[in-house]
Motif scaffolding. Structure first.
Motif, short mmCIF file in Angstrom:
data_model
loop_
_atom_site.label_atom_id
_atom_site.label_comp_id
_atom_site.label_asym_id
_atom_site.label_seq_id
_atom_site.Cartn_x
_atom_site.Cartn_y
_atom_site.Cartn_z
N LEU A 249 0.53 -1.16 -0.26
CA LEU A 249 0.04 -0.06 0.15
C LEU A 249 1.15 1.14 -0.13
O LEU A 249 1.57 1.51 1.19
N PHE A 250 0.62 2.22 -1.37
CA PHE A 250 1.37 3.14 -0.95
C PHE A 250 0.67 4.68 -1.38
O PHE A 250 -0.32 4.35 -1.21
N LYS A 251 1.20 5.09 -0.48
CA LYS A 251 0.00 6.42 -0.68
C LYS A 251 0.94 7.80 -0.89
O LYS A 251 2.27 7.91 -0.31
N LEU A 252 0.77 9.16 -1.43
CA LEU A 252 1.19 9.82 -1.26
C LEU A 252 0.50 11.13 -1.30
O LEU A 252 -0.67 11.49 -1.62
N GLU A 253 0.86 11.83 -0.71
CA GLU A 253 -0.03 13.63 -0.05
C GLU A 253 0.86 14.76 -0.22
O GLU A 253 1.76 14.55 0.62
N ALA A 254 0.10 16.17 -0.89
CA ALA A 254 0.94 16.63 -0.65
C ALA A 254 -0.43 18.25 -0.55
O ALA A 254 -1.65 18.26 -0.32
N ARG A 290 2.11 37.09 7.98
CA ARG A 290 2.51 36.03 7.04
C ARG A 290 2.22 34.71 7.24
O ARG A 290 3.08 34.70 7.82
N ASN A 291 1.77 33.76 6.95
CA ASN A 291 2.06 32.02 7.27
C ASN A 291 1.49 31.63 6.18
O ASN A 291 0.00 31.29 5.54
N ASP A 292 2.33 30.72 5.23
CA ASP A 292 2.60 29.98 4.80
C ASP A 292 3.10 28.87 4.99
O ASP A 292 3.72 28.93 5.75
N GLU A 293 2.09 27.64 5.13
CA GLU A 293 2.61 26.68 4.63
C GLU A 293 2.43 25.43 3.55
O GLU A 293 1.57 24.91 3.72
N ARG A 294 3.23 24.45 3.80
CA ARG A 294 4.04 23.45 2.54
C ARG A 294 4.00 22.24 3.78
O ARG A 294 5.11 21.51 4.28
N ALA A 295 3.97 20.62 3.02
CA ALA A 295 4.13 19.45 3.86
C ALA A 295 3.42 18.44 1.98
O ALA A 295 2.80 18.53 1.58
#
Length: 745
Positions: A249-254, A290-295
């Protein structure tokens, strides 16, 4: 005033419940119940202990909801779980959140202090940054209370939260699409599709987009929009099952989120309290925000079942999270005031970048459960790479805090269940965790000012090394007098690692021993479920940020121990189309004596002045060269543990009416979180979050696969504080209304 608001909200709940009862009573004359609707509640399956288990059969205090149940209650983020899970509190603290269960978890904002409540997404441990993203396409969420020292380990001294997205399946092409609109120009869309590509390969894709205007108006000259929302996220999953014995089982999330910065006002009794706006929906900044979030997150789970039924499991994960913040630190606009006042209002800003990358690997060997002796063994590895760069600017004077560290966590664990008799079982679990950190960086002042070195004068050095480790685990005796009752008693030990501040300053691990008893019952043929438990904690080495007068930096320190005890109860019931649930917790905690520098009192005396080192004996304060902290030394003891309200409770009710083939579902919910302390100064003005109660309601109309639902949140439009950061405070969302439309296929 808070008490009156609480009473009004409770009366509103009772009135709505009464109205719902009237609808129930009249329902047979107005409509007929669908013959497909059963009375028994759906079983809740939890996987936190590496097996699929019925929650009612597991000796753990927990709240678990399906993805559908979360949607029905309007729970869309981690912080909203406190409206459905007793003893859980989530408070805002700027770039992170303080998550605590039974008053234990995280009270420090330092990036070197690990979580005390371990949060997992699809089995992958989450760092404390970038945790406010919205839920979508979930299978279950599990909130486990109390130390989870066997299955989770060092970061779960207070408990653990497991967020599980839906897996691809071979059941056919299915999915959903949903759109929503609401007040504050809120718009949203989400959906998912499951595709079996062959008999051995299935994929699932899901995504979410949300956009909303800010709840706040910036009265300052820059027209900031702090608190707005622009969020997008997507997830891809692939399940390969070439045989009955093996699957991958593979998962990728952005995910990406932009909120325009944080919205807050100065807290009462702080240096700038006299300059805060009169309305909590107004902010007054003279600096940009400013508030920028990346994951991004990837995971791969491999499972292979041997002929004996033993399962070999591997779970690998990687994530990269980044956050960019720009604050108006004092939350005031100096230009608005007279020259005399403006001179007191230092133009203070904070420019912050934090990045955390996490690599994890776990191996398990899991025995079958259909035998007298069953067991699980495993090994775990985790590496956290943290980079943080913060520049504080106060009236043009810069302070740079540069921090980087590599944290390595390893563990080996095992659990054995022995069936002493058909109705009595003994569980024994143990885990040894080892933690090491090698931080670097330091504090530099005066960068760019001619009298200082070009890169600034280093006043603190973070370079060093820290190692620690502890044995944790659990011994539990579980009695099942019949298939509908479980009575258990256990002793569990939890641990949270210590860390390194400087060459001359380290802090030790936190530990807790939990003594707990509980009873879970399933009644009326599965139509009613209850959970009741009591606990007593012996909690040691509470970690909290305290000013180090030798370095002029706030650093995590072990302050004292505490005793924590309480009771919790939950109930879920379904009778004739009426569904009801409730949860309540009472937690009584007491910290030991603490001697410390009251930095909030210091900030009131020296507004806008960056802390300096302790002056030599006999010399008066001479900022920025030195400060005499003697007037600000406090000794306190006997207060409640921080972020530990005595009472939390939640109520929910819904009723399914059938008119022909149309289902009409009104529902109502109410959640209460009692007052809680945020700082060991115990000032009732600046160190206390008042209680709050939030009332919500929904009305759904469903025909076939189409659902149209109207919703309202915070219906009483209560104004409440959700957390603090330095001298500022955050607020909860105002009343919101909206409509969502969903189609399942």
């Amino acid at each position: 005033m808070t008490s009156n608001k609480q009473s009004n909200a409770v009366r509103a709940v009772l009135a709505l419940l009464s109205s719902t009862s009237c609808i129930i009573a009249a329902a047979p004359a107005l409509a007929q119940q669908s013959p497909q609707q059963g009375e028994a509640l759906e079983e809740i399956i939890v996987t936190a202990q590496r097996r699929e288990e019925n929650l009612q059969k597991v000796a753990v205090a927990a709240t678990a909801l399906s993805g559908e149940g979360l949607t029905e209650k309007g729970v869309t983020r981690v912080d909203e779980l406190q409206t459905v899970a007793p003893s859980l509190t989530v408070t805002d603290a700027g770039w992170t959140q303080n998550v605590n269960i039974r008053g234990i978890g995280l009270a420090s904002r330092s990036p070197i202090v690990p979580n005390g409540i371990a949060t997992y997404v699809d089995g992958i441990f989450q760092p404390p940054i970038v945790t406010t993203n919205s839920f979508y396409d979930l299978a279950t969420v599990e909130v486990l209370r109390g130390p989870q020292g066997t299955s989770v380990g060092s970061n779960s001294i207070g408990g653990a939260i497991f967020i599980n997205s839906r897996n691809p399946s071979f059941s056919g092409v299915e999915g959903y699409i949903e759109g929503s609109v609401g007040t504050y120009d809120a718009r949203g869309a989400e959906g998912a599709v499951n595709l079996p590509l062959s008999e051995t390969l299935a994929i699932r894709g899901a995504g979410k987009w949300r956009k909303r205007d800010s709840f706040y108006d910036d009265l300052g000259p820059l027209n900031n929009q702090p608190g707005r929302l622009d969020e997008v996220a997507g997830r891809f999953g692939a399940l390969w099952r070439p045989s009955d014995a093996f699957q991958a089982l593979f998962k990728l999330e952005a995910a990406s989120k932009d909120s325009g910065g944080y919205a807050y006002r100065p807290s009462p009794a702080t240096p700038y309290a006299g300059y805060r706006t009169s309305d909590i929906r107004d902010v007054d900044y003279d600096s940009p925000t400013r508030n920028d979030e990346r994951a991004i997150q990837m995971s791969l789970e491999l499972r292979y079942e041997l002929g004996s039924g033993i399962i070999l499991r591997s779970l690998s994960g990687y994530q990269n999270k980044r956050i960019f913040n720009l604050y108006d630190s004092d939350a005031t606009n100096a230009a608005r005031y007279s020259p005399a006042d403006a001179a007191l209002l230092a133009v203070s800003t904070r420019d912050q970048f934090v990045r955390e990358r996490v690599w994890t690997q776990e191996f398990n060997i899991i025995s079958p459960t259909d035998q007298t002796l069953s067991w699980i063994v495993g090994g775990y590895y985790q590496r956290n790479r943290i980079d943080a760069d913060t520049e504080d600017l106060s009236n043009g004077f810069p302070t740079d805090i540069l921090f980087d560290t590599d944290n390595i966590t390893t563990g080996v664990f095992g659990k054995v269940t022995y069936q002493l008799s058909p109705s009595l079982a003994l569980d024994v679990g143990a885990r040894y965790s080892h933690f090491s950190t090698t931080p670097g960086g330091g504090v530099f002042i005066g960068r760019g000012i001619p009298i200082f070195p070009p890169t600034g004068l280093q006043v603190a050095d973070f370079s060093g090394e820290h190692k620690d480790g502890r044995m944790t685990g659990k011994v539990s005796l579980n009695w099942t007098p019949d298939e509908n009752n479980l009575i258990y008693a256990f002793v569990a030990r939890g641990y949270k690692p210590g860390g390194f501040n400087s060459m001359v300053s380290e802090f030790d691990p936190e530990t807790v021993i939990d003594y707990e008893i509980g009873w879970k019952a399933t009644l009326m043929g599965g139509a009613v479920r209850t959970q009741l438990g009591a606990f007593y904690y012996d909690y040691k080495n509470f970690q909290f940020d305290v000013l180090n007068t030798a370095t002029a930096q706030a650093a995590p320190t072990n302050l004292t121990g505490a005793t924590v005890k309480g009771i919790e109860a939950q109930i879920q019931a379904r009778v004739s189309g009426f569904t009801f649930d409730a949860g309540v917790a009472y937690v009584d905690s007491e910290l030991g004596d603490v001697t410390f520098v009251d930095t909030r009192a210091y900030a009131r005396a020296f507004p806008g002045i960056t802390p300096a080192v302790q002056c030599a004996p006999g010399l008066p304060s001479d900022p920025p060269n030195c400060i005499d902290y003697t007037p600000f030394i406090r000794t306190t003891g006997g207060g409640q543990n921080l972020y530990s309200p005595k009472w939390t409770y939640n109520l929910g009710a819904r009723y399914d009416l059938w008119v022909g083939d149309v289902k009409i579902t009104p529902s109502v919910s109410y959640a209460y979180v009692g007052p809680q302390w945020t700082y060991i100064g115990y000032s009732p003005i600046s160190d206390r979050l008042p209680s709050r109660g939030v009332l919500g309601a929904r009305l759904g109309i469903e025909k076939g696969n189409l659902l149209v639902e109207a919703y309202g949140t915070n219906l009483t439009d209560d104004e409440f504080v959700t957390g603090q950061y330095n001298n500022n405070e955050f607020y909860g969302a105002p009343r919101e209304y909206g409509v969502r439309v969903r189609y399942d296929f």
